[in-house]
Scaffold this active site. Structure first.
Site, PDB file in Angstrom:
ATOM      1  N   ASP A   1       5.213 108.085  76.501  1.00 13.45           N
ATOM      2  CA  ASP A   1       6.502 108.790  76.463  1.00 13.45           C
ATOM      3  C   ASP A   1       7.601 107.723  76.508  1.00 13.45           C
ATOM      4  OD1 ASP A   1       7.103 109.698  79.954  1.00 13.45           O
ATOM      5  OD2 ASP A   1       5.870 108.093  79.135  1.00 13.45           O
TER       6      ASP A   1
ATOM      7  N   ASP B   1       6.478 102.078  79.488  1.00 10.03           N
ATOM      8  CA  ASP B   1       5.576 102.321  78.351  1.00 10.03           C
ATOM      9  C   ASP B   1       5.734 101.171  77.338  1.00 10.03           C
ATOM     10  OD1 ASP B   1       6.778 105.036  79.357  1.00 10.03           O
ATOM     11  OD2 ASP B   1       4.833 105.565  78.498  1.00 10.03           O
TER      12      ASP B   1
ATOM     13  N   ASP C   1       3.225 101.643  83.983  1.00  5.77           N
ATOM     14  CA  ASP C   1       2.296 101.887  82.871  1.00  5.77           C
ATOM     15  C   ASP C   1       1.488 100.653  82.517  1.00  5.77           C
ATOM     16  OD1 ASP C   1       4.650 104.057  81.145  1.00  5.77           O
ATOM     17  OD2 ASP C   1       3.157 104.484  82.681  1.00  5.77           O
TER      18      ASP C   1
END
Ligand code: RIB
Ligand code: CA
Length: 345
Positions: free
Chosen positions: A38, A43, A277
């Site tokens: 996302d 990310d 992440d």
């Protein structure tokens, strides 16, 4: 190094054929990844880490609602691939909203656009985007049975839909790595909820219930307790490369926000640079990264006033779940730092 083909070690074969070690090196089987993101700032850090790893092949990237809208997550993912000169990697449009939950984003943390609200003077063309992320994920795994590691750093909506569409999908996966959930009911979004699980509790429940492949979870508390000193972050961003300059710009907003009192309260462990992440991604590509973990059955609370979206850890075995997840506890921080440094070289 060597690899095995049809039970014969390639090095022996290449030696017999007089090939150089480079050929046996090039034969080394690449780790095949499929990413579900996302794209927000961390990310982006995970994607860039995967792209910098020599023995990793990214089959595709599916985008999901979460840190920001699906549209922004798609644009942001293309921006990250462009700065890494990898716009050849397919980016797929996934679910724009959760299965049932009220939609939520994390714009105050990642910036309204998900990447620090930094204008992009030369954005990549959206014509590059492909549709039907879930079908693409299923197809990539079907074509590479037992070889694909799925790395999920977003709310789990796409993965939840995938297993509803193809109940056998998890069986064909080599492994699943998730950034999400919590083990001590510590929240970063609600009192007891980590963002990815709280953004779509039903999807998280379905994934932890139906994905019986080897499953590894980087929780909120784990990432906080393995955060890095800000001095490392300064050195990391000071590298004289376009990737480092890109990361310095898109992460500026997040770094400012983290210093505020509100975010200091949500931190677990010492306050530091927490690339959430990237921990899940790093564990997926380096088998030696995680130095301590525990195997335990887990599920997700769907009802609680305060606890909806919280990960439930069944140490007493009362849920009688056969499948157990591997909960990461500690990593080799020096290896992790090196992987982050390489991501921006
Ligand atoms: O709670 C942290 C997670 O939520 C990370 O994946 C971050 O990108 C956000 O999606
Ligand atoms: Ca994420």
């Amino acid at each position: 190094m060597s690899c095995w083909i049809a039970g014969v070690q390639v090095q022996q074969v290449s030696h017999q054929l007089g090939s150089s070690s480079q050929e046996s090196e090039s034969c080394r089987m690449k780790k095949k990844l499929f990413l579900d993101v996302d794209t927000g700032v961390d990310d982006a850090q995970a994607i860039m880490m995967a792209l910098a790893a020599p023995d990793v092949e990214i089959l595709g990237i599916s985008c999901c609602h979460g840190n920001t809208s699906l549209e922004n997550a798609l644009k942001n993912t293309l921006r990250v691939l462009k700065v890494c000169n990898r716009l050849d990697i397919p980016v797929y449009r996934g679910c724009a909203e959760p299965m049932l939950a009220r939609q939520r984003h994390a714009g105050d943390f990642h910036g309204k656009d998900g990447l620090g609200d930094v204008p992009d003077p030369d954005p990549p063309s959206l014509d590059l985007l492909k549709k039907k992320a879930v079908q693409a994920m299923i197809k990539a795994v079907r074509e590479n049975p037992g070889e694909v590691t799925l790395v999920a750093t977003a709310p789990l909506t796409n993965l939840g839909v995938a297993v509803l569409l193809d109940p056998n999908f998890p069986k064909k996966l080599k492994a699943l790595y998730i950034m999400g959930g919590n083990t001590e009911s510590r929240g970063n979004t609600t009192v007891c909820g980590e963002f990815n699980f709280v953004a779509d509790p039903e999807a998280a429940y379905i994934v932890l219930d139906r994905y019986t492949c080897p499953t590894y979870i980087a929780t909120w508390e784990f990432s906080g307790r393995n955060s890095l000193p800000w001095s490392f972050c300064d050195d990391w961003l000071a590298q004289d490369t376009d990737k480092a300059r890109f990361m310095e710009k898109i992460s500026r907003h997040t770094r400012e926000v983290i210093q505020t009192e509100r975010y200091q309260k949500e931190m677990v462990g010492k306050s530091g640079f927490n690339a959430c992440d990237a921990y899940a991604l790093a564990a997926a590509i380096d088998d030696g990264l995680v130095t301590e973990s525990e195997e335990v059955a887990v599920t997700v609370e769907l009802e609680g006033t305060y606890t909806r979206g919280m990960m439930v850890v069944d140490y007493m075995g009362l849920l009688k779940k056969k499948h157990k997840a591997v909960i990461m506890k500690k990593v080799d921080l020096e290896r992790f730092k090196q992987m982050l440094m390489n991501a921006l070289k």
